[in-house]
Motif scaffolding. Structure first.
Motif, mmCIF file in Angstrom:
data_model
loop_
_atom_site.group_PDB
_atom_site.id
_atom_site.type_symbol
_atom_site.label_atom_id
_atom_site.label_comp_id
_atom_site.label_asym_id
_atom_site.label_seq_id
_atom_site.Cartn_x
_atom_site.Cartn_y
_atom_site.Cartn_z
ATOM 1 N N ILE A 194 0.797 -1.206 -0.044
ATOM 2 C CA ILE A 194 -0.077 -0.066 -0.082
ATOM 3 C C ILE A 194 0.884 1.202 0.066
ATOM 4 O O ILE A 194 1.833 1.165 0.870
ATOM 5 C CB ILE A 194 -0.861 -0.025 1.302
ATOM 6 C CG1 ILE A 194 -1.886 -1.196 1.250
ATOM 7 C CG2 ILE A 194 -1.726 1.265 1.265
ATOM 8 C CD1 ILE A 194 -2.909 -1.104 2.590
ATOM 9 N N GLN A 195 0.446 2.202 -0.892
ATOM 10 C CA GLN A 195 1.242 3.441 -0.743
ATOM 11 C C GLN A 195 0.176 4.328 -0.544
ATOM 12 O O GLN A 195 -1.099 4.561 -1.087
ATOM 13 C CB GLN A 195 1.729 3.929 -2.036
ATOM 14 C CG GLN A 195 2.487 5.211 -2.225
ATOM 15 C CD GLN A 195 3.154 5.622 -3.450
ATOM 16 O OE1 GLN A 195 3.231 4.787 -4.255
ATOM 17 N NE2 GLN A 195 3.388 6.793 -3.933
ATOM 18 N N VAL A 196 0.126 5.309 0.772
ATOM 19 C CA VAL A 196 -0.750 6.106 1.109
ATOM 20 C C VAL A 196 -0.277 7.448 0.961
ATOM 21 O O VAL A 196 0.935 8.017 1.513
ATOM 22 C CB VAL A 196 -0.940 6.023 2.704
ATOM 23 C CG1 VAL A 196 -1.918 6.835 3.331
ATOM 24 C CG2 VAL A 196 -1.453 4.424 2.989
ATOM 25 N N GLU A 197 -1.223 8.484 0.359
ATOM 26 C CA GLU A 197 -0.983 9.706 0.149
ATOM 27 C C GLU A 197 -1.855 10.564 0.707
ATOM 28 O O GLU A 197 -1.772 11.687 0.940
ATOM 29 C CB GLU A 197 -0.887 9.960 -1.593
ATOM 30 C CG GLU A 197 0.222 9.365 -2.099
ATOM 31 C CD GLU A 197 1.789 9.694 -1.806
ATOM 32 O OE1 GLU A 197 1.827 10.740 -1.159
ATOM 33 O OE2 GLU A 197 2.679 8.903 -2.100
ATOM 34 N N ILE A 228 1.154 -2.097 10.858
ATOM 35 C CA ILE A 228 1.686 -3.289 11.058
ATOM 36 C C ILE A 228 2.135 -3.678 9.733
ATOM 37 O O ILE A 228 1.344 -4.114 8.947
ATOM 38 C CB ILE A 228 1.062 -4.214 11.901
ATOM 39 C CG1 ILE A 228 0.556 -3.943 13.420
ATOM 40 C CG2 ILE A 228 1.945 -5.566 11.960
ATOM 41 C CD1 ILE A 228 -0.366 -4.920 13.945
ATOM 42 N N ALA A 229 3.539 -4.008 9.408
ATOM 43 C CA ALA A 229 4.065 -4.143 8.130
ATOM 44 C C ALA A 229 5.375 -4.877 8.175
ATOM 45 O O ALA A 229 5.844 -4.500 9.079
ATOM 46 C CB ALA A 229 3.828 -2.985 7.235
ATOM 47 N N ASP A 230 5.633 -5.784 7.093
ATOM 48 C CA ASP A 230 6.893 -6.160 7.037
ATOM 49 C C ASP A 230 7.977 -5.247 6.860
ATOM 50 O O ASP A 230 8.756 -5.023 7.537
ATOM 51 C CB ASP A 230 7.023 -7.242 5.985
ATOM 52 C CG ASP A 230 6.270 -8.401 6.191
ATOM 53 O OD1 ASP A 230 5.888 -8.771 7.200
ATOM 54 O OD2 ASP A 230 6.038 -9.361 5.065
ATOM 55 N N ASP A 231 7.611 -4.211 5.863
ATOM 56 C CA ASP A 231 8.575 -3.109 5.631
ATOM 57 C C ASP A 231 7.624 -1.659 5.712
ATOM 58 O O ASP A 231 6.612 -1.775 5.324
ATOM 59 C CB ASP A 231 9.082 -3.047 4.103
ATOM 60 C CG ASP A 231 9.960 -4.250 3.856
ATOM 61 O OD1 ASP A 231 10.600 -4.659 4.842
ATOM 62 O OD2 ASP A 231 10.087 -4.849 2.783
ATOM 63 N N VAL A 232 8.249 -0.813 6.459
ATOM 64 C CA VAL A 232 7.496 0.324 6.560
ATOM 65 C C VAL A 232 8.425 1.574 6.109
ATOM 66 O O VAL A 232 9.619 1.742 6.828
ATOM 67 C CB VAL A 232 7.013 0.669 8.304
ATOM 68 C CG1 VAL A 232 6.135 1.860 8.256
ATOM 69 C CG2 VAL A 232 6.283 -0.414 8.615
ATOM 70 N N VAL A 233 7.874 2.268 5.251
ATOM 71 C CA VAL A 233 8.749 3.521 4.868
ATOM 72 C C VAL A 233 7.835 4.768 5.177
ATOM 73 O O VAL A 233 6.792 4.776 4.558
ATOM 74 C CB VAL A 233 9.050 3.396 3.295
ATOM 75 C CG1 VAL A 233 10.035 4.606 2.992
ATOM 76 C CG2 VAL A 233 9.976 2.060 3.047
ATOM 77 N N VAL A 234 8.513 5.532 6.014
ATOM 78 C CA VAL A 234 7.503 6.830 6.352
ATOM 79 C C VAL A 234 8.270 8.153 6.049
ATOM 80 O O VAL A 234 9.388 8.366 6.110
ATOM 81 C CB VAL A 234 7.672 6.729 7.806
ATOM 82 C CG1 VAL A 234 6.676 8.045 8.286
ATOM 83 C CG2 VAL A 234 7.112 5.554 8.434
ATOM 84 N N ASN A 235 7.473 8.795 5.057
ATOM 85 C CA ASN A 235 7.890 10.031 4.406
ATOM 86 C C ASN A 235 6.996 10.949 4.946
ATOM 87 O O ASN A 235 7.202 12.296 4.972
ATOM 88 C CB ASN A 235 7.553 10.081 2.888
ATOM 89 C CG ASN A 235 8.498 9.054 2.176
ATOM 90 O OD1 ASN A 235 9.841 9.171 2.461
ATOM 91 N ND2 ASN A 235 7.932 8.070 1.286
ATOM 92 N N GLY A 236 5.742 10.584 5.538
ATOM 93 C CA GLY A 236 4.710 11.671 6.010
ATOM 94 C C GLY A 236 4.696 11.568 7.549
ATOM 95 O O GLY A 236 5.556 11.168 8.209
ATOM 96 N N LEU A 242 4.038 -4.201 2.560
ATOM 97 C CA LEU A 242 4.944 -2.889 2.405
ATOM 98 C C LEU A 242 4.053 -1.889 2.506
ATOM 99 O O LEU A 242 3.240 -1.726 1.806
ATOM 100 C CB LEU A 242 5.690 -3.055 1.261
ATOM 101 C CG LEU A 242 6.508 -1.693 0.828
ATOM 102 C CD1 LEU A 242 7.500 -1.301 1.694
ATOM 103 C CD2 LEU A 242 6.907 -1.801 -0.788
ATOM 104 N N LEU A 243 4.451 -1.054 3.513
ATOM 105 C CA LEU A 243 3.640 0.294 3.479
ATOM 106 C C LEU A 243 4.413 1.436 3.251
ATOM 107 O O LEU A 243 5.406 1.723 3.988
ATOM 108 C CB LEU A 243 2.745 0.447 4.809
ATOM 109 C CG LEU A 243 2.106 1.635 5.277
ATOM 110 C CD1 LEU A 243 0.964 1.738 4.334
ATOM 111 C CD2 LEU A 243 1.612 1.736 6.626
ATOM 112 N N THR A 244 4.234 2.185 2.317
ATOM 113 C CA THR A 244 4.808 3.451 2.107
ATOM 114 C C THR A 244 3.738 4.574 2.565
ATOM 115 O O THR A 244 2.766 4.665 1.915
ATOM 116 C CB THR A 244 5.143 3.544 0.589
ATOM 117 O OG1 THR A 244 6.078 2.500 0.276
ATOM 118 C CG2 THR A 244 6.071 4.559 0.433
#
Length: 171
Positions: free
Chosen positions: A65-68, A93-101, A79-81
């Protein structure tokens, strides 16, 4: 020197020139379905939740999922972006979490990455973490070998077993 006329030639001799070529074109054994390896399935693209989208409720997927936009609820994904314009209020909760926001709530992930534009208010439970210079983080950080479960399975199992014993003692 001597040659026979084509009129008197038997039929098999007419096939003779074609036989060597035919033998090379025929496979040794018929192909079976198991002989062919299927190509690996292409990974589907991440589901993108656009910046004008506001969701109230929980999201759960085995994909990416990519959340904007804005989400008020818990998210579970592979994978959560979190995009720069995104805000999540809830547990992630995710295997990979990338936080830009921005995330307000607990983050659980095998790999957690806070980029320089990240804003996290809450605890981070991880196996590996990377925090870039400029990221804003308020909360605690805890390393666990299996951060996705978080020990939640042990408590509910013990409680139902203790309750019947207490009920019998009071009777």
């Amino acid at each position: 020197m001597f040659s026979k006329s084509k009129i008197n030639d038997p039929a098999p001799k007419a096939d003779a020139p074609a036989t060597p070529a035919a033998e090379s074109a025929i496979p040794a054994a018929p192909a079976k379905a198991s002989d062919f390896k299927s190509a690996p399935k292409a990974k589907p693209p991440a589901s993108v939740l656009s910046s004008d989208l506001h969701i109230t409720g929980n999201l759960k997927t085995t994909g990416d999922i990519q959340v904007e936009g804005t989400i008020e609820g818990d998210i579970r994904a592979h994978l959560l972006t979190v995009g720069e314009t995104a805000t999540i209020k809830g547990e992630v909760i995710a295997d990979d979490v990338v936080v830009n926001g921005r995330i307000v709530g607990r983050v659980r992930g095998l790999k957690v990455r806070l980029t320089s534009t990240a804003r996290v208010e809450g605890d981070i439970i991880h196996k590996t973490i990377a925090i870039e210079s400029g990221a804003h983080f308020e909360g605690s950080v805890q390393r666990q070998d299996d951060p996705l479960t978080g020990g939640k399975t042990a408590a509910p199992v013990a409680a139902p077993q203790a309750a019947p014993a207490a009920a019998k003692a009071g009777s």
